[in-house]
Design an enzyme around this catalytic site. Structure first.
Site, mmCIF file in Angstrom:
data_model
loop_
_atom_site.group_PDB
_atom_site.id
_atom_site.type_symbol
_atom_site.label_atom_id
_atom_site.label_comp_id
_atom_site.label_asym_id
_atom_site.label_seq_id
_atom_site.Cartn_x
_atom_site.Cartn_y
_atom_site.Cartn_z
ATOM 1 N N ARG A 161 0.836 -1.125 -0.079
ATOM 2 C CA ARG A 161 0.068 -0.043 0.198
ATOM 3 C C ARG A 161 0.759 1.220 0.056
ATOM 4 N NH1 ARG A 161 -2.925 2.346 4.983
ATOM 5 N NH2 ARG A 161 -4.266 4.137 3.975
ATOM 6 N N HIS A 217 0.699 4.109 -2.978
ATOM 7 C CA HIS A 217 0.327 5.455 -2.460
ATOM 8 C C HIS A 217 1.309 6.437 -2.923
ATOM 9 C CE1 HIS A 217 -3.577 4.734 -0.064
ATOM 10 N NE2 HIS A 217 -3.458 3.976 -0.934
ATOM 11 N N HIS A 260 -5.714 -6.508 -4.041
ATOM 12 C CA HIS A 260 -6.422 -6.763 -2.853
ATOM 13 C C HIS A 260 -6.691 -8.116 -2.407
ATOM 14 C CE1 HIS A 260 -8.833 -2.534 -3.646
ATOM 15 N NE2 HIS A 260 -7.733 -2.278 -2.672
ATOM 16 N N TRP A 283 -10.679 -8.886 1.602
ATOM 17 C CA TRP A 283 -11.075 -9.366 0.407
ATOM 18 C C TRP A 283 -11.228 -11.030 0.025
ATOM 19 C CZ3 TRP A 283 -8.818 -4.810 1.433
ATOM 20 C CH2 TRP A 283 -9.158 -3.587 1.043
ATOM 21 N N ASP A 290 -14.743 -2.014 -6.220
ATOM 22 C CA ASP A 290 -14.598 -3.764 -6.605
ATOM 23 C C ASP A 290 -15.790 -4.071 -7.378
ATOM 24 O OD1 ASP A 290 -12.191 -3.848 -4.798
ATOM 25 O OD2 ASP A 290 -13.645 -4.083 -3.139
#
Length: 288
Positions: free
Chosen positions: A36, A40, A160, A176, A206
């Site tokens: 992540r 980002h 995910h 997920w 999603d």
């Protein structure tokens, strides 16, 4: 800020940092948040203005304090422990390397990594990252702004498969997939299921992957063909990690030089092994 020179010594430091990251991520089970972080930092890129992107700016409080980056100070601090041991490496390279290693150690595809990203203190305004409450148009707007394609959108969404949402960070709660520390194609398998009895997370972004044919075709492909997903994910991840970054000729030369040395070293080892085994064979033959 000192100029970044990618030479043979820098590449050695990258290799050492990669090993450090493997051990750290395995010990802390922190692959999801490392991935992540890499995303980002890179996902702020704007292809038109040539601003944002994987430049290490997320280490600055002005950026990591954005709502979309909530919780990422944890990953920044973990990376700092590696940076302390390898200060020559840029933060921009370190964060993207952490993302590559996070995918690798959880069973995902190998992703080609080229170093040489320069650090920047220029933080972008909040709002450039995807909003999970939005739909397909928003995803297209965000990723096309970066210069990425519809296929990239779906392939990258497959990451995910790792991690879970934390209410104190995103306002969402849950994971997920059934195994949030294993990189595979189960995100797509679960997304296509109409039965939500497992209680797995399906955010608006999603669900939007099933609503337009240019997205759904890839969801269906990746759900039935993990090799295709791994191939496309590795390609899309590399593109994301290199937005706005063009390796210089000196970087290419340094990598070529190190690559040229590797076969030579292997050849020496193999030759030595052959000589040793031949010698032992002769001794045993004479003893019979």
């Amino acid at each position: 800020m000192a100029a970044l020179i990618v030479d043979a010594e820098y590449l050695k430091e990258i290799d050492k940092a990669r090993r450090e990251l493997r051990a750290l991520i395995a010990k802390k089970n922190c692959a999801p948040i490392m991935l992540r972080l890499a995303w980002h930092d890179a996902g702020t890129y704007d292809a038109e203005s040539k601003t944002g992107g994987p430049n290490g700016s997320i280490r600055n409080e002005a950026e990591y304090s954005h709502g979309a980056n909530s919780g990422l100070k944890i990953a920044l601090d973990l990376c700092e422990s590696v940076k302390t041991k390898h200060p020559k490496i840029s933060y921009a390279d370190l964060y993207q390397l952490a993302g590559v290693v996070a995918v690798e150690v959880t069973g995902g595809p190998d992703i080609s990594f080229v170093p040489g990203r320069k650090d920047s203190n220029a933080c972008t305004d909040e709002g450039r990252l995807p909003d999970a409450n939005q739909g397909s148009k928003h995803l297209k707007d965000v990723f096309h702004r970066m210069g990425l394609s519809d296929k990239d959108i779906v392939a990258l969404s497959g990451a995910h498969t790792l991690g879970m949402a934390h209410p104190e960070r995103s306002g969402f709660d849950g994971q997920w997939t059934l195994d949030p520390l294993k990189f595979d194609n189960s995100y797509f398998v679960e997304l296509l299921k109409e039965d939500d009895s497992d209680g797995l997370l399906k955010l608006s972004t999603d669900k939007s992957l099933l609503e337009v044919p240019e997205f759904r075709q890839y969801v269906e492909l990746y759900a039935k063909d993990e090799d295709a997903f791994f191939r496309d994910y590795a390609e899309s991840h590399k593109k994301l990690s290199e937005l706005g970054f063009t390796p210089t000729s000196t970087v290419a030369m340094a990598i070529t030089d190190c690559t040229a040395l590797a076969p030579t070293a292997v050849g020496v080892v193999v030759a030595a092994a052959v000589v040793a085994f031949s010698y032992l064979y002769e001794i045993r033959r004479k003893m019979k």
